[in-house]
Design a protein around this motif. Structure first.
Motif, PDB file in Angstrom:
ATOM      1  N   SER A   1     -78.891 -14.890 -16.631  1.00 30.54           N
ATOM      2  CA  SER A   1     -77.889 -15.488 -17.514  1.00 30.54           C
ATOM      3  C   SER A   1     -77.064 -16.519 -16.741  1.00 30.54           C
ATOM      4  O   SER A   1     -76.585 -17.500 -17.314  1.00 30.54           O
ATOM      5  N   TYR A   2     -76.914 -16.303 -15.434  1.00 28.86           N
ATOM      6  CA  TYR A   2     -76.188 -17.266 -14.608  1.00 28.86           C
ATOM      7  C   TYR A   2     -76.937 -18.593 -14.562  1.00 28.86           C
ATOM      8  O   TYR A   2     -76.318 -19.661 -14.544  1.00 28.86           O
TER       9      TYR A   2
ATOM     10  N   GLU B   1     -76.132 -20.365 -17.671  1.00 26.16           N
ATOM     11  CA  GLU B   1     -74.759 -20.856 -17.583  1.00 26.16           C
ATOM     12  C   GLU B   1     -74.681 -22.127 -16.742  1.00 26.16           C
ATOM     13  O   GLU B   1     -73.990 -23.088 -17.113  1.00 26.16           O
ATOM     14  N   ARG B   2     -75.410 -22.136 -15.623  1.00 28.38           N
ATOM     15  CA  ARG B   2     -75.364 -23.288 -14.725  1.00 28.38           C
ATOM     16  C   ARG B   2     -75.930 -24.560 -15.359  1.00 28.38           C
ATOM     17  O   ARG B   2     -75.469 -25.664 -15.069  1.00 28.38           O
TER      18      ARG B   2
ATOM     19  N   THR C   1     -77.398 -21.650 -23.855  1.00 28.51           N
ATOM     20  CA  THR C   1     -77.119 -20.241 -24.156  1.00 28.51           C
ATOM     21  C   THR C   1     -78.368 -19.380 -24.240  1.00 28.51           C
ATOM     22  O   THR C   1     -78.278 -18.161 -24.228  1.00 28.51           O
TER      23      THR C   1
END
Length: 200
Positions: free
Chosen positions: A160-161, A164-165, A169
């Motif tokens: 999920s990181y 995010e980066r 989504t």
């Protein structure tokens, strides 16, 4: 008369024993048992065991920053405990560093082929990716995702990181990719730009 089995084993040795063991252990991402090491370097198991013990003792006597340990039935290099703080600081600083081209290429393969094994990623890229995968794991961009039912190899996926980066989504929002993944120039540019924006 020299034992025929010993002659056969020694005949496949391609390098001096100690340097050959060091070279193999340097790229290992998990402990290697003596049989595996003996097969890789082409020496009898007994000689390999003795060489490993000698190397481990030498590293300790020389006060190296790493040590060679036999853990869980296998041998592997480890950072010495007294230097843990130095290594931790380096790893944390590295979290802020820009990804290399090799890392971006590997990350792209994982993103579009996940869950995928290291061997599969290596086959697609045409180079060994063990070191790069360790970097991506340490930065929290990829993670283990179980194992392959047929080969038992560890599988990896993005985190999920990672999403995010790059500012999305879900994986469905990743840029579309041409059918043949090795043609990744455009994708690498996309990921590099996304990471640059995410760090701004």
């Amino acid at each position: 008369m020299t034992d025929q089995t010993e002659e056969t084993t020694l005949s496949v040795a391609v390098a001096d024993l100690n340097p050959a063991l060091e070279a193999i252990l340097m790229i290992a991402d998990q402990p290697l048992d003596t049989m595996t090491l003996a097969s890789a370097v082409g020496y009898p198991v007994e000689e390999v065991v003795g060489a490993l013990q000698t190397l481990a003792e030498d590293y300790t006597e020389q006060g190296r920053g790493f040590e060679l340990r036999n853990v869980a039935g296998g041998w592997r290099f480890y950072t010495r405990e007294e230097y843990a703080a130095v290594v931790e600081a380096f790893v944390l600083d590295g979290q802020q560093a820009r990804l290399t081209q090799a890392a971006l290429e590997t990350l792209a393969v994982v993103a579009y082929k996940q869950p995928v094994s290291r061997a599969r990623v290596s086959a697609i890229r045409g180079v060994n990716v063990d070191g790069v995968m360790r970097t991506l794991l340490s930065r929290g961009l990829v993670e283990e995702a179980g194992s392959d039912e047929q080969t038992g190899a560890n599988l990896y996926r993005t985190t999920s990181y990672f999403l995010e980066r790059i500012g999305v989504t879900s994986l469905e929002e990743l840029p579309e990719l041409a059918p043949f993944l090795p043609e990744m120039d455009d994708l690498e540019d996309e990921l590099a730009a996304a990471f640059a924006e995410g760090s701004a």
